[in-house]
Scaffold this motif. Structure first.
Motif, PDB file in Angstrom:
ATOM      1  N   TYR A   1      -0.332   7.929  -8.584  1.00 18.34           N
ATOM      2  CA  TYR A   1      -0.720   7.124  -9.744  1.00 18.34           C
ATOM      3  C   TYR A   1      -2.165   6.649  -9.593  1.00 18.34           C
ATOM      4  N   ARG A   2      -2.509   6.181  -8.413  1.00 21.93           N
ATOM      5  CA  ARG A   2      -3.881   5.704  -8.194  1.00 21.93           C
ATOM      6  C   ARG A   2      -4.889   6.841  -8.252  1.00 21.93           C
ATOM      7  N   ASN A   3      -4.470   8.037  -7.837  1.00 21.86           N
ATOM      8  CA  ASN A   3      -5.341   9.205  -7.965  1.00 21.86           C
ATOM      9  C   ASN A   3      -5.640   9.497  -9.436  1.00 21.86           C
TER      10      ASN A   3
ATOM     11  N   LEU B   1      13.956   8.083   2.409  1.00 18.52           N
ATOM     12  CA  LEU B   1      13.303   9.072   1.542  1.00 18.52           C
ATOM     13  C   LEU B   1      12.890   8.495   0.193  1.00 18.52           C
ATOM     14  N   SER B   2      13.727   7.611  -0.348  1.00 19.40           N
ATOM     15  CA  SER B   2      13.411   7.052  -1.665  1.00 19.40           C
ATOM     16  C   SER B   2      12.209   6.118  -1.584  1.00 19.40           C
ATOM     17  N   ILE B   3      12.099   5.354  -0.499  1.00 22.25           N
ATOM     18  CA  ILE B   3      10.940   4.463  -0.338  1.00 22.25           C
ATOM     19  C   ILE B   3       9.680   5.279  -0.100  1.00 22.25           C
TER      20      ILE B   3
ATOM     21  N   ARG C   1       4.466   7.826  -2.273  1.00 26.14           N
ATOM     22  CA  ARG C   1       3.718   8.978  -2.791  1.00 26.14           C
ATOM     23  C   ARG C   1       3.470   8.826  -4.294  1.00 26.14           C
ATOM     24  N   MET C   2       4.436   8.233  -4.992  1.00 21.11           N
ATOM     25  CA  MET C   2       4.279   7.978  -6.426  1.00 21.11           C
ATOM     26  C   MET C   2       3.109   7.017  -6.665  1.00 21.11           C
ATOM     27  N   LEU C   3       3.041   5.956  -5.869  1.00 20.72           N
ATOM     28  CA  LEU C   3       1.972   4.980  -6.010  1.00 20.72           C
ATOM     29  C   LEU C   3       0.613   5.620  -5.707  1.00 20.72           C
TER      30      LEU C   3
ATOM     31  N   THR D   1       0.839  -1.207   0.000  1.00 19.16           N
ATOM     32  CA  THR D   1       0.000   0.000   0.000  1.00 19.16           C
ATOM     33  C   THR D   1       0.873   1.256   0.000  1.00 19.16           C
ATOM     34  N   PRO D   2       0.351   2.358  -0.557  1.00 16.36           N
ATOM     35  CA  PRO D   2       1.106   3.620  -0.520  1.00 16.36           C
ATOM     36  C   PRO D   2       1.408   4.056   0.912  1.00 16.36           C
TER      37      PRO D   2
END
Length: 961
Positions: A189-191, A177-179, A184-186, A167-168
């Motif tokens: 994307y779902r938005n 920070l990268s994870i 936030r990217m996921l 899950t995001p």
């Protein structure tokens, strides 16, 4: 007693293992599909399981169609009448879509969602890349490079994370920070998906999983429906697919999985070999039956011995890895030992000279042909790691130059085909400002390969147009070019419309003239032109280009801006990504061609003669450090195979799959040099006899013919019969060749009325009649309108919307709150016949007991019974088909058939036809006759109605004939 036919002992055990968990390990050529078919028959005939209670998940749609065909044929042979069309058979994705469709109101999706393929998905991210680039720290996760490359990386991340149920929120809470940026990217994307009412391939399964988990009543309903589950190619399933299988099975545990752990090839898509290896451990000790199928009926015993040795000799010091518990210990047994003196596994090599290698391959094929053993070039397949490699395409060009056709639809040759370069060149020449920009070097962001390609297209077109016989086409293109330069308003066409106008002229008209019963190479140019209309049509849809418009946007004419976007962006991205050409599910080895396939593509296939190339290949690591970190922390189970050896496992499985495709003759081929073959093949390669050896005699081999693919096609009254009867030539172009029609104004009004009435019916079927109020109907109507306008890119004026809503509310009012007779709404019905499958969609089935009535809704006023008799006769025949389907599928008696006209204000809104058996049988006879004409590819008859012709995209083509 059940008739097991010629099944061997292992197959009999597998067929009769009807209850509880079963693992069938099926090596290559061991009759896996036969066993699956017979097991389904056993469940129906011997155990009394209804077809609609059986769920079979396959790896491809083609495999699903073949299973349906073989099961229905076997049932027919045994004299068993069964509603096989009710069985859940398909890929995981298609089966999940079916479940979602049945329960759409319980998901995040709205009606008319758009399903994205891989390119659509990446293009959607690309169009929204600014939203992703604005995420804090996201640059840590994204690769260097342009927006398109980053979009591809985002898609890879979200697909992988989604199918592992990460899950995001989990990722966003991570201190790394990268994870957190990936989380936030996921979420972003779902938005984007939700806002656009979009769904990609990974979210099909995720939505289904959450639907079943979050709604226990739906899960229980599905479990009561699905009592027996079979999964083909289980070694290629991923985590979410395993979760769905066990979720649906519940406490019954009637799960039968079939596969070969040695052919697990799809790790890059998230598949994990652990699903098949750990399957028995999901149950109590001894509860799961493990049934191995090891007798190979496909290959010469030399070939079986060769690939057995390939798997066995890896376990030692030389390659520094061991299989240990990462494969089932097995040895495939040939069904008989070869009696040939010549070996069935040999090598064919050029010595550090590509030209010599080409000549040797050509000589070998010609020798096979001369020996009389090769009846058709399609008995030969070349397998490569990639068919896009220049070395592979060079070999294909050499063979075709020497009159041996090559079938290689995935070699990305689409843009290099003569007809495509000419069509694109002609299209460009109609936009002189764009061509001038190319010549002036205005498009500095284009790479040299793009500029070279576009200039070649223009050169190809100019060379063609300067020939005297093509003067009319030249004049027409020049006229169009002048029109577009001088345009001050709008045209009544866009780019796709221009292409259809182009078809009036040669060579395009001649390409479209091609008969459908010729070889695949001859029909390829027509299919490629059809593909080009699909590409241009998709561009127009995504960018809402309906006409060419001279209006200005940001200081530039829209016609110029859109033309640059078409060529400099859309075509460029497709050119870089490559486009596969047409592949026919019903004929994987077209007559008259040798096949060039990737090893992955060849999985599940078999060929009498197989040449395996790519012997310079070595095991390569294919992991992402960031994803490995996430896998360790957030995947729902720890890593299975050790990272340091997975590249060896994947490499051995890949070539095991390749070697086991061969039936009569397996040839390892390469152009030998310092690196080829690599050390991983060197020992087995050097032991092989060469085809040049005088002791190797081709005349000893009796090569099998290519096995016909047994697939039944599906036909419906509205999509097939009506189209064919209206114009057989239109059928050829739109249905057979799949040209994309120019987008006309969608039937938005009618669809809106239909969908909202369906919402009313679904509420009634859920026994929620109290919710069918004016307020709720208006709300459903508005929701449908929003989703329709998103997908159709068109709108209704206020008075039209009010009229559409009024039709729905009037229908509701006329029911006086009595919905008791509704049995089913928007029913997809199909029936498997001896040679084809017939399908239809019924708006409403109502009635009591075993007697039902069929209702088909029309969102218009009631027609004149005399003036519109032809239209009404067509509707009547459509109702006959539906009545036939309902009676055959359910056994219910149809008493009446109604046309319900929602646009009728005051009078009786229905036209009613009594059910007459003889009339229905007469309609079905005509249906059969028309289907057989289609199957014979009889497409010569044209429409006689000027209205039909004037509205047809191919009117220019017909005018030029």
């Amino acid at each position: 007693m059940f008739d097991f036919g010629n099944a061997n002992e292992g197959q009999r055990k597998a067929i009769a293992a009807a209850e509880g968990p079963v693992l069938i390990t099926a090596g290559p050529g061991t009759g896996k599909t036969y066993t699956l078919v017979q097991r389904a028959i056993y469940l129906i005939e011997e155990c009394g399981v209804k077809p609609e209670n059986i769920f079979i998940a396959t790896f491809t749609e083609k495999a699903a169609k073949e299973l349906i065909t073989r099961i229905t044929n076997e049932l027919s042979n045994r004299g068993i009448v069964a509603n096989i069309n009710e069985m859940y058979i398909g890929t995981f994705h298609s089966l999940c879509l079916r479940i979602l469709k049945e329960h759409l109101e319980f998901t995040r999706l709205r009606r008319n969602y758009r399903l994205l393929d891989a390119f659509d998905q990446q293009y959607m991210v690309f169009q929204n890349i600014h939203r992703f680039r604005n995420i804090p720290e996201v640059e840590v996760a994204l690769p260097n490079g342009g927006a398109w490359k980053q979009s591809g990386a985002i898609c890879n991340y979200v697909n992988n994370l989604s199918e592992e149920l990460v899950t995001p929120e989990e990722l966003m809470a991570d201190a790394d920070l990268s994870i957190a940026a990936l989380g936030r990217m996921l979420k972003e994307y779902r938005n984007v998906l939700t806002e656009g009412n979009l769904m990609d391939f990974s979210s099909i399964q995720i939505e289904t999983y959450h639907l079943l988990c979050d709604h226990s009543d739906i899960l229980e309903k599905m479990r009561s429906k699905v009592t027996h589950i079979m999964v083909d190619e289980y070694q290629d399933t991923n985590f979410i697919q395993e979760q769905l299988v066990f979720l649906l099975a519940g406490d019954r545990k009637n799960i039968c999985v079939v596969g070969d752990d040695d052919q697990g090839l799809y790790r890059f898509r998230g598949a994990t070999i652990r699903n098949i290896l750990e399957f028995p451990q999901k149950f109590a000790d001894g509860e799961c039956r493990i049934i191995p199928l090891v007798i190979n009926y496909r290959s010469n015993s030399d070939i079986v011995d060769f690939y057995n040795k390939w798997m066995a000799t890896t376990d030692g010091a030389k390659f520094k890895f061991r299989w240990e518990n990462y494969r089932f210990d097995k040895k495939i047994e040939p069904h008989e030992q070869t009696t040939l003196h010549s070996p069935a596994v040999v090598k064919l090599a050029g010595i550090d000279d590509t030209d010599e290698w080409h000549e040797k391959i050509l000589r070998f094929i010609n020798d096979l042909k001369a020996s009389g053993k090769l009846k058709d070039y399609n008995q030969i397949a070349f397998l490569f790691n990639s068919v896009k490699h220049p070395r592979v395409t060079a070999l294909a060009h050499f063979l075709e130059k020497n009159h041996i056709n090559v079938y290689s639809p995935r070699s990305d040759m689409f843009f290099q085909r003569d007809e495509i370069r000419l069509a694109i060149g002609c299209l460009m020449l109609m936009f002189p400002r764009y061509v001038q920009g190319l010549e002036n070097g205005d498009y500095t962001f284009l790479q040299p390969e793009h500029l070279t390609y576009y200039r070649n297209c223009i050169m190809t077109a100019n060379e063609y147009l300067t020939k005297p016989k093509n003067i009319e086409l030249l004049k027409w293109i020049r006229r169009r070019g002048k029109d577009h330069v001088a345009l001050i308003d709008t045209t009544d066409y866009a780019y796709c419309g221009l292409m259809y106008q182009l078809f009036e002229f040669q060579p395009f008209a001649g390409i479209l003239d091609t008969e459908m019963d010729v070889g695949i190479v001859d029909i390829r140019p027509a299919r490629n032109l059809a593909k080009l209309t699909q590409i241009v049509g998709k561009f127009e849809y995504l960018h809402r280009v309906d006409v060419l418009d001279a209006g200005k946007y940001r200081g530039k004419r829209r016609i110029d801006q859109n033309t640059e976007m078409l060529f400099n962006l859309y075509f460029r991205l497709l050119y870089d990504g490559g486009i596969t050409e047409y592949e026919d599910d019903s004929e994987y080895a077209p007559s008259g061609c040798v096949s060039f396939l990737t090893i992955h593509q060849s999985k599940g296939m078999e060929f009498p003669v197989v040449l395996v190339d790519s012997l310079a290949n070595v095991p390569r690591k294919n992991t992402n450090d960031l994803m490995m970190q996430i896998e360790d922390c957030y995947f729902k189970r720890p890593a299975f195979e050790p990272y340091e050896v997975t590249k060896y496992f994947d490499f051995w499985r890949l070539y095991y799959t390749a070697f086991s495709r061969a039936q009569d003759l397996l040839i390892l081929t390469c152009c030998e040099d310092k690196r080829t073959p690599s050390n991983y093949f060197k020992d087995i390669y050097e032991e092989l006899q060469s085809v040049d050896n005088p002791e190797f005699d081709l005349r000893e081999f009796d090569l099998k013919l290519i096995k016909a693919v047994n697939i039944k096609n599906t036909y419906s009254f509205t999509s097939h019969i009506t189209v064919y009867e209206t114009c057989a030539l239109q059928y050829k172009f739109y249905r057979e060749l799949e040209f994309m029609p120019v987008r006309a104004n969608a039937m938005l009004f009618g669809t809106l009325v239909h969908e909202t009435i369906e919402d009313v019916h679904r509420a009634a079927l859920r026994h929620e009649e109290q919710t069918i109020t004016e307020e709720n109907v208006s709300r459903w109507f508005d929701s449908n309108y929003v989703s329709l306008t998103k997908v159709e890119h068109t709108y209704l004026a206020g008075p039209q919307r009010e009229a559409a809503l009024k039709q729905v509310l009037r229908y509701v009012e006329r029911q006086h709150g009595d919905w008791s007779q509704i049995q089913q709404a928007e029913v997809d019905v199909s029936l498997v016949k001896s040679d084809y499958i017939i399908e239809g969609k019924i708006d409403l089935i109502r009635g009591e007991g075993d007697t039902v009535e069929i209702v088909d809704f029309k969102s218009q006023r009631k027609p004149d019974m005399v003036k519109d008799r032809e239209q009404l006769e067509r509707y009547r025949r459509q109702l006959h088909i539906y009545a036939h389907l309902v009676e055959e599928r359910t056994g219910q008696k149809v008493s009446k058939m109604h046309l319900y006209y929602t646009g009728e204000d005051d009078g009786v809104p229905t036209i009613t036809y009594p059910y007459t058996k003889s009339a229905v049988e007469g309609t079905m006879t005509v249906f059969d006759d028309t289907v057989y004409k289609i199957m014979k590819k009889d497409f010569h008859r044209c429409a006689k109605d000027p209205k039909v012709c004037n509205a047809c995209d191919f009117r220019f083509y017909c005018r030029g004939k």
